[in-house]
Design an enzyme around this catalytic site. Structure first.
Site, PDB file in Angstrom:
ATOM      1  N   ALA A  69       0.870  -1.180   0.000  1.00  0.00           N
ATOM      2  CA  ALA A  69       0.000   0.000   0.000  1.00  0.00           C
ATOM      3  C   ALA A  69       0.907   1.231   0.000  1.00  0.00           C
ATOM      4  O   ALA A  69       2.079   1.164   0.391  1.00  0.00           O
ATOM      5  CB  ALA A  69      -0.882  -0.020   1.240  1.00  0.00           C
ATOM      6  N   GLY A 112       0.667  -5.012   0.903  1.00  0.00           N
ATOM      7  CA  GLY A 112      -0.566  -5.040   0.128  1.00  0.00           C
ATOM      8  C   GLY A 112      -0.374  -5.673  -1.246  1.00  0.00           C
ATOM      9  O   GLY A 112      -1.320  -6.215  -1.819  1.00  0.00           O
ATOM     10  N   GLU A 115      -0.713  -9.254  -0.656  1.00  0.00           N
ATOM     11  CA  GLU A 115      -2.126  -9.521  -0.324  1.00  0.00           C
ATOM     12  C   GLU A 115      -2.996  -9.517  -1.585  1.00  0.00           C
ATOM     13  O   GLU A 115      -3.893 -10.354  -1.728  1.00  0.00           O
ATOM     14  CB  GLU A 115      -2.607  -8.481   0.690  1.00  0.00           C
ATOM     15  CG  GLU A 115      -1.883  -8.644   2.023  1.00  0.00           C
ATOM     16  CD  GLU A 115      -2.154  -7.503   2.994  1.00  0.00           C
ATOM     17  OE1 GLU A 115      -2.013  -6.321   2.597  1.00  0.00           O
ATOM     18  OE2 GLU A 115      -2.507  -7.785   4.141  1.00  0.00           O
ATOM     19  N   GLU A 135       4.900  -5.056   7.027  1.00  0.00           N
ATOM     20  CA  GLU A 135       4.165  -3.979   7.720  1.00  0.00           C
ATOM     21  C   GLU A 135       4.676  -3.754   9.132  1.00  0.00           C
ATOM     22  O   GLU A 135       4.603  -2.639   9.661  1.00  0.00           O
ATOM     23  CB  GLU A 135       2.667  -4.298   7.757  1.00  0.00           C
ATOM     24  CG  GLU A 135       1.964  -4.221   6.406  1.00  0.00           C
ATOM     25  CD  GLU A 135       1.951  -5.530   5.633  1.00  0.00           C
ATOM     26  OE1 GLU A 135       2.752  -6.432   5.964  1.00  0.00           O
ATOM     27  OE2 GLU A 135       1.153  -5.644   4.698  1.00  0.00           O
TER      28      GLU A 135
HETATM   29  N1  CAA Z   1       4.630   3.193  -0.684  1.00  0.00           N
HETATM   30  C1  CAA Z   1       5.057   4.357  -1.226  1.00  0.00           C
HETATM   31  N2  CAA Z   1       6.225   4.480  -1.896  1.00  0.00           N
HETATM   32  C2  CAA Z   1       6.994   3.394  -2.011  1.00  0.00           C
HETATM   33  C3  CAA Z   1       6.623   2.146  -1.482  1.00  0.00           C
HETATM   34  C4  CAA Z   1       5.369   2.068  -0.790  1.00  0.00           C
HETATM   35  N3  CAA Z   1       4.913   0.921  -0.285  1.00  0.00           N
HETATM   36  N4  CAA Z   1       7.605   1.247  -1.734  1.00  0.00           N
HETATM   37  C5  CAA Z   1       8.544   1.904  -2.431  1.00  0.00           C
HETATM   38  N5  CAA Z   1       8.189   3.207  -2.600  1.00  0.00           N
HETATM   39  C6  CAA Z   1       8.943   4.257  -3.284  1.00  0.00           C
HETATM   40  C7  CAA Z   1      10.114   4.734  -2.461  1.00  0.00           C
HETATM   41  O1  CAA Z   1       9.711   5.678  -1.500  1.00  0.00           O
HETATM   42  C8  CAA Z   1      11.019   5.311  -3.512  1.00  0.00           C
HETATM   43  O2  CAA Z   1      10.522   6.587  -3.870  1.00  0.00           O
HETATM   44  P1  CAA Z   1      11.560   7.812  -4.142  1.00  0.00           P
HETATM   45  O3  CAA Z   1      12.398   7.361  -5.298  1.00  0.00           O
HETATM   46  O4  CAA Z   1      10.654   8.950  -4.451  1.00  0.00           O
HETATM   47  O5  CAA Z   1      12.359   7.955  -2.877  1.00  0.00           O
HETATM   48  C9  CAA Z   1      10.775   4.388  -4.713  1.00  0.00           C
HETATM   49  O6  CAA Z   1       9.524   3.723  -4.457  1.00  0.00           O
HETATM   50  C10 CAA Z   1      11.829   3.330  -4.871  1.00  0.00           C
HETATM   51  O7  CAA Z   1      11.965   2.656  -3.612  1.00  0.00           O
HETATM   52  P2  CAA Z   1      13.376   2.437  -2.887  1.00  0.00           P
HETATM   53  O8  CAA Z   1      14.313   3.549  -3.192  1.00  0.00           O
HETATM   54  O9  CAA Z   1      13.083   2.143  -1.455  1.00  0.00           O
HETATM   55  O10 CAA Z   1      13.883   1.119  -3.677  1.00  0.00           O
HETATM   56  P3  CAA Z   1      14.846  -0.024  -3.126  1.00  0.00           P
HETATM   57  O11 CAA Z   1      15.119  -0.889  -4.313  1.00  0.00           O
HETATM   58  O12 CAA Z   1      15.970   0.554  -2.369  1.00  0.00           O
HETATM   59  O13 CAA Z   1      13.956  -0.855  -2.051  1.00  0.00           O
HETATM   60  C11 CAA Z   1      11.957  -1.969  -1.294  1.00  0.00           C
HETATM   61  C12 CAA Z   1      12.841  -1.568  -2.497  1.00  0.00           C
HETATM   62  C13 CAA Z   1      12.679  -2.982  -0.409  1.00  0.00           C
HETATM   63  C14 CAA Z   1      10.709  -2.606  -1.878  1.00  0.00           C
HETATM   64  C15 CAA Z   1      11.590  -0.721  -0.461  1.00  0.00           C
HETATM   65  O14 CAA Z   1      11.098   0.269  -1.344  1.00  0.00           O
HETATM   66  C16 CAA Z   1      10.546  -0.963   0.583  1.00  0.00           C
HETATM   67  O15 CAA Z   1      10.843  -1.506   1.624  1.00  0.00           O
HETATM   68  N6  CAA Z   1       9.288  -0.524   0.336  1.00  0.00           N
HETATM   69  C17 CAA Z   1       8.201  -0.582   1.298  1.00  0.00           C
HETATM   70  C18 CAA Z   1       7.686  -1.982   1.467  1.00  0.00           C
HETATM   71  C19 CAA Z   1       6.593  -2.015   2.517  1.00  0.00           C
HETATM   72  O16 CAA Z   1       6.803  -1.681   3.669  1.00  0.00           O
HETATM   73  N7  CAA Z   1       5.380  -2.441   2.105  1.00  0.00           N
HETATM   74  C20 CAA Z   1       4.235  -2.523   3.007  1.00  0.00           C
HETATM   75  C21 CAA Z   1       3.417  -1.256   2.899  1.00  0.00           C
HETATM   76  S1  CAA Z   1       2.116  -1.211   4.115  1.00  0.00           S
HETATM   77  C22 CAA Z   1       0.859  -2.165   3.486  1.00  0.00           C
HETATM   78  O17 CAA Z   1       0.959  -2.700   2.396  1.00  0.00           O
HETATM   79  C23 CAA Z   1      -0.377  -2.273   4.335  1.00  0.00           C
HETATM   80  C24 CAA Z   1      -1.305  -3.362   3.943  1.00  0.00           C
HETATM   81  O18 CAA Z   1      -1.227  -4.471   4.404  1.00  0.00           O
HETATM   82  C25 CAA Z   1      -2.387  -3.101   3.011  1.00  0.00           C
END
Ligand code: CAA
Length: 259
Positions: A69, A112, A115, A135
């Site tokens: 998400a 998400g 999911e 998460e």
């Molecule tokens: N939401 C918003 N933006 C996101 C995102 C997310 N879930 N995941 C990645 N992005 C964005 C980053 O902020 C970044 O943006 P900028 O270039 O503007 O800074 C861009 O995508 C690229 O990401 P990274 O620079 O972090 O890329 P990476 O290759 O270094 O890492 C990754 C990749 C491990 C996937 C890392 O991006 C990450 O950990 N993302 C979040 C994963 C996460 O926590 N997901 C769960 C979300 S909560 C949820 O989903 C609730 C639910 O159950 C419904």
């Protein structure tokens, strides 16, 4: 812009098609903002009702199916926003389509994203796929079905491990755990997924719909109820032309021509 939809003919001599929905928000690794999810749900409903479409595919990019998400959208929300609007409750609509929906996963399939993949009827992935429910690292838990569907898919211990540590699992581990049906080399995932979708599209519409309904019911019903539902659906297929055609074709040693 967030979603690319394409249709692919099942064969040269048929009007039947497979529809592909591709998440297209590369700058945020296909993070599922409200706008992205609205586009997916809208397209899925339209394609589900399109009589020429027999099977749907949901995919992302080589780098990410979806990284979860949208964290920037959730950051400022409070309890009232989340509970008051039943945040993410409507995502479940994706699991209630009549037609089969295949997830084709490469790269990150997190939160998400994982999911949503699990709401599909099966997950196919490439060797680069990584699945996770991270998460916990954000001070929350899964809210799109992860604690329930992942636990049913891979069992309590592995699911608990992923939800509590936030660690990702590889494509190989996902395959060995039963989360995904097939793993392909990265450059073959889309072709192989299309082949599988076209195979499904060549079967009888009603038997495919019944098989999907019965298998998905196994996630929700007690065994006796599930067995009864299966039997009733099985019985009902004897009212179809496809049952007559499928069995006649077998006995006449020719391919079936399902209507
Ligand atoms: N939401 C918003 N933006 C996101 C995102 C997310 N879930 N995941 C990645 N992005 C964005 C980053 O902020 C970044 O943006 P900028 O270039 O503007 O800074 C861009 O995508 C690229 O990401 P990274 O620079 O972090 O890329 P990476 O290759 O270094 O890492 C990754 C990749 C491990 C996937 C890392 O991006 C990450 O950990 N993302 C979040 C994963 C996460 O926590 N997901 C769960 C979300 S909560 C949820 O989903 C609730 C639910 O159950 C419904």
């Amino acid at each position: 812009d967030n979603l690319l939809v394409s249709k692919h003919a099942v064969s040269e001599d048929s009007d039947n098609q497979v529809a592909m929905m591709q998440l297209n928000r590369p700058k945020a690794l296909n993070a599922l903002s409200d706008a992205v999810l609205d586009d997916v749900l809208h397209a899925a409903h339209v394609l589900d009702k399109d009589p020429t479409v027999r099977c749907l595919i949901l995919t992302g990019s080589a780098k990410a199916f979806a990284a979860g998400a949208d964290i920037s959208e959730m950051k400022t929300k409070n309890f009232e926003d989340a509970y008051g609007t039943d945040m993410f409750g409507h995502w479940q609509e994706l699991s209630r389509l009549q037609k089969p929906l295949l997830a084709a996963v490469s790269g990150f399939c997190l939160g998400g994203g994982c999911e949503v993949a699990m709401m599909c009827d099966m997950i196919l992935c490439s060797k680069s796929a990584k699945f996770g429910q991270p998460e916990i690292n954000l001070g929350i838990i899964a809210g799109g079905g992860g604690t329930q569907r992942l636990t049913r898919a891979i069992g309590k211990s592995k699911s608990m491990y992923m939800h509590l540590t936030g660690e990702f699992i590889s494509a190989e581990e996902a395959y060995n755990s039963g989360l995904v049906a097939k793993v392909f080399p990265d450059d073959e995932l889309m072709d192989e997924t299309l082949k599988i979708a076209k195979t499904i599209a060549s079967k009888g519409v009603l038997s495919v719909q019944a098989a999907k309904e019965a298998v998905n019911a196994a996630e929700e019903l007690p065994l006796q109820e599930g067995l009864r539902l299966e039997r009733r659906l099985f019985h009902s297929l004897f009212a179809t032309k496809d049952q007559k055609e499928g069995m006649a074709a077998f006995l006449e040693k020719r391919p079936a021509d399902f209507s």
